[in-house]
Scaffold this motif. Structure first.
Motif, mmCIF file in Angstrom:
data_model
loop_
_atom_site.group_PDB
_atom_site.id
_atom_site.type_symbol
_atom_site.label_atom_id
_atom_site.label_comp_id
_atom_site.label_asym_id
_atom_site.label_seq_id
_atom_site.Cartn_x
_atom_site.Cartn_y
_atom_site.Cartn_z
ATOM 1 N N UNK A 1 -20.736 -13.979 -11.457
ATOM 2 C CA UNK A 1 -20.823 -15.186 -12.260
ATOM 3 C C UNK A 1 -20.639 -14.888 -13.734
ATOM 4 N N UNK A 2 -21.087 -13.747 -14.171
ATOM 5 C CA UNK A 2 -21.011 -13.428 -15.591
ATOM 6 C C UNK A 2 -19.596 -13.572 -16.117
ATOM 7 N N UNK A 3 -18.616 -13.196 -15.322
ATOM 8 C CA UNK A 3 -17.225 -13.264 -15.771
ATOM 9 C C UNK A 3 -16.734 -14.697 -15.925
ATOM 10 N N UNK A 4 -17.442 -15.658 -15.383
ATOM 11 C CA UNK A 4 -17.026 -17.056 -15.462
ATOM 12 C C UNK A 4 -17.615 -17.782 -16.668
ATOM 13 N N UNK A 5 -18.616 -17.198 -17.312
ATOM 14 C CA UNK A 5 -19.205 -17.822 -18.493
ATOM 15 C C UNK A 5 -18.251 -17.705 -19.672
ATOM 16 N N UNK A 6 -18.290 -18.670 -20.607
ATOM 17 C CA UNK A 6 -17.523 -18.516 -21.840
ATOM 18 C C UNK A 6 -17.977 -17.239 -22.572
ATOM 19 N N UNK A 7 -17.134 -16.683 -23.424
ATOM 20 C CA UNK A 7 -17.355 -15.363 -24.028
ATOM 21 C C UNK A 7 -18.709 -15.213 -24.741
ATOM 22 N N UNK A 11 -21.788 -12.777 -23.374
ATOM 23 C CA UNK A 11 -22.324 -11.624 -24.101
ATOM 24 C C UNK A 11 -23.830 -11.771 -24.332
ATOM 25 N N UNK A 12 -24.247 -12.944 -24.794
ATOM 26 C CA UNK A 12 -25.661 -13.158 -25.117
ATOM 27 C C UNK A 12 -26.541 -13.007 -23.880
ATOM 28 N N UNK A 13 -26.163 -13.630 -22.767
ATOM 29 C CA UNK A 13 -27.024 -13.645 -21.585
ATOM 30 C C UNK A 13 -26.900 -12.402 -20.718
ATOM 31 N N UNK A 14 -25.757 -11.731 -20.755
ATOM 32 C CA UNK A 14 -25.583 -10.579 -19.862
ATOM 33 C C UNK A 14 -25.691 -9.226 -20.554
ATOM 34 N N UNK A 15 -25.659 -9.205 -21.882
ATOM 35 C CA UNK A 15 -25.783 -7.938 -22.616
ATOM 36 C C UNK A 15 -26.980 -7.988 -23.560
ATOM 37 N N UNK A 16 -26.934 -8.915 -24.528
ATOM 38 C CA UNK A 16 -27.982 -8.976 -25.559
ATOM 39 C C UNK A 16 -29.366 -9.251 -24.969
ATOM 40 N N UNK A 77 -29.268 -12.363 -11.005
ATOM 41 C CA UNK A 77 -28.677 -13.705 -10.976
ATOM 42 C C UNK A 77 -27.294 -13.703 -11.611
ATOM 43 N N UNK A 78 -27.192 -13.151 -12.805
ATOM 44 C CA UNK A 78 -25.936 -13.280 -13.539
ATOM 45 C C UNK A 78 -24.814 -12.399 -13.009
ATOM 46 N N UNK A 79 -25.159 -11.356 -12.299
ATOM 47 C CA UNK A 79 -24.112 -10.465 -11.798
ATOM 48 C C UNK A 79 -23.849 -10.613 -10.301
ATOM 49 N N UNK A 87 -26.719 -20.576 -11.934
ATOM 50 C CA UNK A 87 -26.796 -20.073 -13.307
ATOM 51 C C UNK A 87 -27.369 -21.133 -14.234
ATOM 52 N N UNK A 88 -26.909 -22.358 -14.094
ATOM 53 C CA UNK A 88 -27.432 -23.446 -14.950
ATOM 54 C C UNK A 88 -28.926 -23.646 -14.729
ATOM 55 N N UNK A 89 -29.359 -23.654 -13.481
ATOM 56 C CA UNK A 89 -30.789 -23.821 -13.199
ATOM 57 C C UNK A 89 -31.603 -22.659 -13.757
ATOM 58 N N UNK A 90 -31.073 -21.447 -13.628
ATOM 59 C CA UNK A 90 -31.715 -20.260 -14.199
ATOM 60 C C UNK A 90 -31.849 -20.408 -15.721
ATOM 61 N N UNK A 91 -30.772 -20.854 -16.373
ATOM 62 C CA UNK A 91 -30.804 -21.010 -17.831
ATOM 63 C C UNK A 91 -31.712 -22.157 -18.268
ATOM 64 N N UNK A 92 -31.801 -23.215 -17.480
ATOM 65 C CA UNK A 92 -32.742 -24.301 -17.786
ATOM 66 C C UNK A 92 -34.174 -23.785 -17.711
ATOM 67 N N UNK A 93 -34.490 -23.003 -16.684
ATOM 68 C CA UNK A 93 -35.839 -22.428 -16.560
ATOM 69 C C UNK A 93 -36.160 -21.541 -17.761
ATOM 70 N N UNK A 94 -35.200 -20.726 -18.188
ATOM 71 C CA UNK A 94 -35.422 -19.873 -19.355
ATOM 72 C C UNK A 94 -35.550 -20.694 -20.626
ATOM 73 N N UNK A 95 -34.789 -21.772 -20.731
ATOM 74 C CA UNK A 95 -34.868 -22.657 -21.895
ATOM 75 C C UNK A 95 -36.276 -23.244 -22.022
ATOM 76 N N UNK A 96 -36.828 -23.684 -20.902
ATOM 77 C CA UNK A 96 -38.198 -24.222 -20.901
ATOM 78 C C UNK A 96 -39.191 -23.119 -21.293
ATOM 79 N N UNK A 97 -39.000 -21.926 -20.739
ATOM 80 C CA UNK A 97 -39.879 -20.802 -21.083
ATOM 81 C C UNK A 97 -39.744 -20.423 -22.558
ATOM 82 N N UNK A 98 -38.536 -20.512 -23.113
ATOM 83 C CA UNK A 98 -38.336 -20.234 -24.546
ATOM 84 C C UNK A 98 -39.183 -21.178 -25.399
#
Length: 160
Positions: A1-7, A11-16, A77-79, A87-98
């Motif tokens: 999935x990581x390869x399908x995200x915009x650049x 980078x932010x979610x899979x490396x940083x 999840x991302x790989x 991926x969207x649901x995962x990022x929504x959960x992290x957004x709430x946790x943020x």
């Protein structure tokens, strides 16, 4: 999935972000006294010393373990998934946790220390600065501000 995200979000979610999770894991687990002491930046020399107990060390190490778990879940999840919905649901959960993380940190710091950005220590930059950056990046991604991701490549079906 990581390869399908915009650049940028890729980078932010899979490396940083995984690197930042490891940056929280290692000191919490291997240097809990420092990790605990640095949680709230001391703005004055008159700030009392933190009293450390075995209980607080265990809690710091457990938090470090949670950082390690979050690292492993991010990689898993991302790989591994090709489902954008996952991926969207995962990022929504992290957004709430943020948002929760930022609110808890703000309450612990108090308004004055939270607004004294020039006085923040590296731990505060991690707790507030990095988390805010990740939250804003998630927000922008979820709103579609980075544009569409690449479509999932599906294998061609064999005609019979």
């Amino acid at each position: 999935m990581a390869s399908q995200l915009p650049a940028v979000p890729r980078f932010v979610f899979t490396v940083f972000e995984p690197i930042s999770l490891l940056a929280g894991f290692f000191p919490a687990v291997f240097s809990p006294d420092w990790f605990i002491t640095e949680q709230i930046a001391s703005l004055t020399a008159n700030t009392p010393t933190v009293s450390l107990t075995e209980n607080s060390r265990v809690v710091a190490r457990q938090l470090g373990n949670c950082y390690g778990l979050a690292f492993l879940v991010a990689i898993a999840v991302l790989y591994s998934t090709t489902e954008i919905k996952v991926v969207r649901n995962y990022l929504v959960a992290l957004w709430i946790a943020d948002i929760g993380h930022l609110a808890i940190t703000y309450l612990a710091l108090g308004h004055e220390k939270a607004m004294a950005i020039g006085e923040w220590n590296p731990m505060t930059w991690g707790n507030v600065g990095v988390t805010l950056f990740l939250c804003l990046t998630r927000t922008a991604y979820l709103l579609g501000l980075f544009g569409p991701g690449r479509p999932v490549a599906t294998p061609a079906r064999k005609m019979q």
